[in-house]
Write a protein that holds these residues in place. Structure first.
Motif, PDB file in Angstrom:
ATOM      1  N   ASN A  74      -0.114  15.776  -7.184  1.00  0.00           N
ATOM      2  CA  ASN A  74       0.539  17.045  -7.478  1.00  0.00           C
ATOM      3  C   ASN A  74       0.495  17.394  -8.958  1.00  0.00           C
ATOM      4  O   ASN A  74       0.404  18.564  -9.326  1.00  0.00           O
ATOM      5  N   ALA A  75       0.544  16.351  -9.809  1.00  0.00           N
ATOM      6  CA  ALA A  75       0.432  16.602 -11.250  1.00  0.00           C
ATOM      7  C   ALA A  75      -0.920  17.237 -11.546  1.00  0.00           C
ATOM      8  O   ALA A  75      -1.032  18.180 -12.329  1.00  0.00           O
TER       9      ALA A  75
ATOM     10  N   SER B 138      -0.984  20.855 -10.248  1.00  0.00           N
ATOM     11  CA  SER B 138      -0.207  21.779 -11.073  1.00  0.00           C
ATOM     12  C   SER B 138      -0.979  22.158 -12.332  1.00  0.00           C
ATOM     13  O   SER B 138      -0.836  23.250 -12.864  1.00  0.00           O
TER      14      SER B 138
ATOM     15  N   TYR C  22       3.586   1.798  -1.551  1.00  0.00           N
ATOM     16  CA  TYR C  22       3.973   2.140  -2.928  1.00  0.00           C
ATOM     17  C   TYR C  22       2.780   2.587  -3.756  1.00  0.00           C
ATOM     18  O   TYR C  22       2.913   3.421  -4.644  1.00  0.00           O
ATOM     19  N   VAL C  23       1.608   2.017  -3.484  1.00  0.00           N
ATOM     20  CA  VAL C  23       0.400   2.451  -4.186  1.00  0.00           C
ATOM     21  C   VAL C  23       0.100   3.908  -3.801  1.00  0.00           C
ATOM     22  O   VAL C  23      -0.177   4.754  -4.654  1.00  0.00           O
TER      23      VAL C  23
ATOM     24  N   ASP D  39       2.222   6.009  -2.771  1.00  0.00           N
ATOM     25  CA  ASP D  39       3.300   6.805  -3.340  1.00  0.00           C
ATOM     26  C   ASP D  39       2.969   7.256  -4.763  1.00  0.00           C
ATOM     27  O   ASP D  39       3.287   8.376  -5.163  1.00  0.00           O
ATOM     28  N   ALA D  40       2.319   6.361  -5.515  1.00  0.00           N
ATOM     29  CA  ALA D  40       1.959   6.683  -6.891  1.00  0.00           C
ATOM     30  C   ALA D  40       1.039   7.898  -6.932  1.00  0.00           C
ATOM     31  O   ALA D  40       1.034   8.652  -7.885  1.00  0.00           O
ATOM     32  N   VAL D  41       0.268   8.102  -5.855  1.00  0.00           N
ATOM     33  CA  VAL D  41      -0.665   9.225  -5.822  1.00  0.00           C
ATOM     34  C   VAL D  41      -0.081  10.415  -5.060  1.00  0.00           C
ATOM     35  O   VAL D  41      -0.107  11.551  -5.535  1.00  0.00           O
TER      36      VAL D  41
ATOM     37  N   ILE E 112       0.834  -1.203   0.000  1.00  0.00           N
ATOM     38  CA  ILE E 112       0.000   0.000   0.000  1.00  0.00           C
ATOM     39  C   ILE E 112       0.878   1.265   0.000  1.00  0.00           C
ATOM     40  O   ILE E 112       0.529   2.269  -0.610  1.00  0.00           O
TER      41      ILE E 112
ATOM     42  N   ARG F 183       7.084  14.313  -5.300  1.00  0.00           N
ATOM     43  CA  ARG F 183       7.808  14.557  -6.541  1.00  0.00           C
ATOM     44  C   ARG F 183       7.093  13.978  -7.756  1.00  0.00           C
ATOM     45  O   ARG F 183       6.925  14.636  -8.775  1.00  0.00           O
ATOM     46  N   ILE F 184       6.684  12.718  -7.629  1.00  0.00           N
ATOM     47  CA  ILE F 184       6.217  12.021  -8.828  1.00  0.00           C
ATOM     48  C   ILE F 184       4.738  11.631  -8.770  1.00  0.00           C
ATOM     49  O   ILE F 184       4.226  11.021  -9.693  1.00  0.00           O
ATOM     50  N   GLY F 185       4.046  11.959  -7.671  1.00  0.00           N
ATOM     51  CA  GLY F 185       2.673  11.501  -7.513  1.00  0.00           C
ATOM     52  C   GLY F 185       1.674  12.217  -8.408  1.00  0.00           C
ATOM     53  O   GLY F 185       1.889  13.361  -8.814  1.00  0.00           O
ATOM     54  N   PHE F 186       0.566  11.513  -8.674  1.00  0.00           N
ATOM     55  CA  PHE F 186      -0.463  12.074  -9.529  1.00  0.00           C
ATOM     56  C   PHE F 186      -1.194  13.256  -8.902  1.00  0.00           C
ATOM     57  O   PHE F 186      -1.647  14.145  -9.602  1.00  0.00           O
TER      58      PHE F 186
ATOM     59  N   GLY G  17       9.447   4.916   6.599  1.00  0.00           N
ATOM     60  CA  GLY G  17       9.738   4.012   5.506  1.00  0.00           C
ATOM     61  C   GLY G  17      11.028   3.238   5.644  1.00  0.00           C
ATOM     62  O   GLY G  17      11.553   2.706   4.685  1.00  0.00           O
TER      63      GLY G  17
ATOM     64  N   TRP H 202      -9.298   4.084   2.474  1.00  0.00           N
ATOM     65  CA  TRP H 202      -9.230   3.441   1.159  1.00  0.00           C
ATOM     66  C   TRP H 202      -8.831   1.972   1.304  1.00  0.00           C
ATOM     67  O   TRP H 202      -9.372   1.104   0.640  1.00  0.00           O
TER      68      TRP H 202
END
Lengths: 315, 275
Positions: A150-151, A154, A136-137, A139-141, A134, A145-148, A252, A180
C-alpha cells in the motif's frame, strides 16, 4: 532373539527350512507396526468416516443413521458451493502459474550458474518456514495499514487496498503468497528432472539451428513432461487440501469459527469441513464433505492421468 | 552461435537474482519489523529500517508469553516423531526390501496406495479414536502415528535398503545373525544418509505443523510454537511487533537444522518428486 539363535545352531540339518519359516515370521513381525497403522488408521477410519457421513453425529451422543440426509443437505447448502468455487478458483490460479515459474527457475539455475547453492538456499527459506512465520512475512507486504504494497500504491497515487480482507483480492493474494512459499521446492524437483536430459539433445538442436527459446519449447518442455505431470498432480492435490494457509491468514486466531475471510470469500472446502467438525461438532456433515472433497479430487486426478497420454512423453 | 551462450547466462542471472530478491526482501522487512517500537511499527508509510533497533523485543515476548513451554512442547513432538519415524519406518522398510514373508508384495502395494489417499477422510474418525483413548489435549496424537510407520518414510528407506549388495546379508547370516540383528547391526548403519534425510523431513514437518495441534490441543500450556503464536494474536492484545519477534524465534531451530542438513533436504525433495 537369543533363543532363536541357539535353536538354529542346535539343529543344523533343518537350518535352511527353519530359516525360511523364521524369515517369514520375522518379516511379519517387523512390518506389524504398519499393519496396525493400516488396519486401524486407514481401513478403520475410512469405514467409520463413511458410516458417519450417513449419520447424525455430535460426538456426545452415539451416531444416528440418517441415510443420505447429510449429502442432500450439502447439495442445498450455499456455503458448499461457495467453498467449492473458492477452492477451484484457488487451484486454477495456483497450479499453472506455480508450475511455470518453478520450471523457469530450474532452467535458469540449470545453466551451471555460479552461486547455485546460495540461490537454492534463498528459495528454500519460505519452504522451511511455518505458515505462522509466513503470515507475518506476508503481513509486512500486504497488511492494509502498515504493509509495503500500500505504501507503494500510495506513491503512485492509488488508494490503499485491503488485500486479505477484500473479497476481490483475498484469493489472488493468497495464491501469490502460496506460490512464493513453495516455488523453491518444486524448482528442486524440476532441477532433478532437467539433470536427467542428456546434453546430446541440445547439441542436436543447436546443429539444426534452434535458438534458446526454441530449445526450451522443443527440447526441454517435452523431455521434462513426466516431471511436469507429477508436479501438476502434487500441486492440485495440495491446492484442494490447503488448510493451514487459509486458516492462519484469513482469521489469524485459533477460534475456528472466526476464519473464512470477509463474506466467506476465502472459505475453501477444507476450512468448511473443519468448521463443521470442530466448531459446530457436526461430525456426520463434516464426514460427508470430506467424502465429496475426496471424490472430486479423485475425479480430477483420474482426468489428469487420462489427459497425460496427450502431452506427456516417455521414452 | 558462440555469442548466444553468454546472453542466456545473463538472462538466467537476472531472472534468478530478481527472484532471490523477491524471496529475501519480505523476510528482511519482517526482521526489521521485529526490531521496531510499536509506534514505529504502526507508522504509515512504513520506514524500512528500525531506528533504533529494539533487541529487547525478543526477550520481552519470550518472558511475556508461555514461550518456553511452547518451545519445549514443539521439541517433544518433533524429537519423538523423528525417533519413531527412524525406528519403525526403517524396520518396516527392511522387511519389505530384504525378507520374504506372506503377502509381502500386496502389502507393499497397499503402502504405496495409501500414499495417494489424502488424509481428509480420516481426520474426523482419527479425532474420535484419540478422544476415546483419552489423549485429547495431550501431545501424543501429534507424534504417535510416526511410530507406526508412514508410507513416504517406508518408501524412502526401502529404496536405501534395496541398494545394499546381497553379500552383506549372507555374511551376516553365516555369522548366525537373525533378521533383526542383520537389520540393526549391518543394514541400518549403512543407511545413514537416508536416515538423515528422513530425520530432517520429519523434524521440519512436525515443527511447522498446524492442523493437528489446532484439532488436538486445547490448553495454552500444551500448545506447540506455531499455534502458541497464533493464539497470542487472538487472545492477548500484545503489541504486534512483539508477535513478529515471537514468530521469528520459532524459525531459528528449523533454520539451524536446515543450514546443517541442506544436502539431505535437497535429497529428500528430489525423492519426493520421484514417487
Amino acid at each position: 532373539m537369543l533363543e532363536l539363535q541357539t535353536e538354529q545352531q542346535a539343529k543344523p540339518a533343518v537350518k535352511k527350512r527353519k530359516w525360511l519359516d523364521s524369515e517369514g515370521r520375522w518379516g511379519l513381525l517387523l512390518v506389524s507396526p504398519y499393519l496396525i497403522h493400516f488396519l486401524v488408521f486407514v481401513v478403520g477410519t475410512s469405514v467409520a468416516s463413511l458410516y458417519f457421513s450417513f449419520s447424525d453425529y455430535d460426538i456426545l451422543n452415539p451416531p444416528k443413521w440418517t441415510g443420505l440426509d447429510n449429502y442432500e443437505k450439502l447439495f442445498e447448502d450455499p456455503l458448499f458451493y461457495r467453498s467449492l468455487w473458492n477452492t477451484a478458483y484457488f487451484t486454477i490460479l495456483y497450479v499453472p502459474a506455480k508450475t511455470f515459474l518453478a520450471l523457469l527457475l530450474a532452467v535458469a539455475l540449470n545453466q551451471k550458474l555460479k552461486g547455485l547453492k546460495f540461490f537454492r538456499m534463498v528459495h528454500f527459506l519460505p519452504v522451511i518456514s511455518s505458515w505462522t512465520v509466513i503470515a507475518y512475512v506476508a503481513d509486512a507486504v500486504f497488511n492494509q495499514r502498515i504493509g509495503f504494497a500500500n505504501a507503494f500504491l500510495s506513491k503512485l497515487g492509488i488508494a490503499p487496498q485491503n488485500w486479505l480482507i477484500d473479497e476481490f483480492w483475498v484469493i489472488p493474494v493468497l495464491v501469490l503468497i502460496a506460490i512464493w512459499k513453495s516455488v523453491g521446492y518444486m524448482m528442486i524437483i524440476f532441477l532433478a528432472g532437467l539433470q536427467g536430459i542428456s546434453s546430446d539433445m541440445y547439441e542436436a538442436a543447436s546443429i539444426d539451428g534452434a535458438n534458446a527459446w526454441q530449445k526450451f519449447w522443443r527440447v526441454t518442455v517435452p523431455m521434462i513432461s513426466g516431471t511436469t505431470f507429477l508436479v501438476i498432480i502434487l500441486n492440485t492435490i495440495y491446492s484442494f487440501q490447503n488448510f493451514e494457509q487459509i486458516f492462519v491468514m484469513t482469521g489469524g486466531s485459533t477460534e475456528a469459527g472466526s476464519t473464512g475471510g470477509a463474506n466467506n470469500a476465502s472459505l475453501v472446502l477444507m476450512l468448511f469441513m473443519f468448521r463443521q467438525a470442530f466448531s459446530f461438532f457436526k461430525m456426520g456433515y463434516a464426514s460427508a464433505i470430506a467424502w465429496v472433497l475426496f471424490l472430486i479430487l479423485l475425479a480430477i486426478t483420474l482426468i489428469q492421468f487420462k489427459l497425460q497420454k496427450k502431452w506427456v512423453h516417455y521414452d | 552461435m558462440q555469442k548466444r551462450f553468454p546472453l542466456n547466462k545473463i538472462v538466467g542471472y537476472l531472472f534468478v537474482i530478481a527472484s532471490a530478491l523477491i524471496m529475501l526482501v519480505p523476510f528482511l522487512t519482517t526482521v526489521f519489523n521485529s526490531l521496531k517500537t510499536y509506534k514505529q511499527y504502526m507508522q504509515f508509510p512504513p520506514e524500512w529500517l528500525p531506528n533504533p533497533a529494539q533487541w529487547s523485543n525478543y526477550t520481552t515476548v519470550w518472558e511475556q508469553a508461555n514461550f518456553s513451554s511452547y518451545t519445549i512442547n514443539s521439541l517433544i513432538v518433533a524429537i519423538l516423531s523423528v525417533i519413531g519415524a527412524l525406528l519403525s519406518s526403517s524396520m518396516i522398510a527392511f522387511a519389505f526390501a530384504r525378507l520374504r514373508f506372506p503377502f509381502r508384495d500386496t502389502l507393499f502395494m497397499i503402502v504405496l496406495g495409501t500414499m495417494m489417499i489424502p488424509g481428509i477422510v480420516t481426520i474426523v474418525p482419527q479425532f474420535i479414536i484419540f478422544k476415546n483413548l483419552g489423549l485429547l489435549d495431550t501431545l501424543a496424537p501429534l507424534w504417535i502415528l510416526e511410530w507406526l510407520g508412514q508410507p513416504f518414510a517406508i518408501f524412502l528407506m526401502r529404496q536405501a535398503f534395496l541398494n545394499i549388495p546381497k553379500d552383506y546379508e549372507e555374511a551376516a547370516k553365516l555369522d548366525g545373525c537373525n533378521p533383526f540383528q542383520i537389520y540393526w547391526r549391518v543394514f541400518l548403519p549403512m543407511c545413514k544418509p537416508s536416515l538423515a534425510t528422513l530425520a530432517v523431513f520429519t523434524f521440519m514437518g512436525k515443527w511447522n505443523e498446524i492442523l493437528a495441534p489446532v484439532i488436538y490441543l486445547i490448553s495454552d500450556e500444551n500448545f506447540t510454537l506455531p499455534i502458541g503464536i497464533l493464539s497470542l494474536s487472538g487472545q492477548y492484545k500484545t503489541e504486534d511487533q512483539l508477535l513478529v519477534a515471537g514468530a521469528l524465534i520459532s524459525l531459528i531451530p528449523i533454520l539451524i537444522v536446515f543450514l546443517f542438513a541442506e544436502k539431505y533436504f535437497v535429497e529428500g525433495s528430489k525423492t519426493s518428486g520421484l514417487k
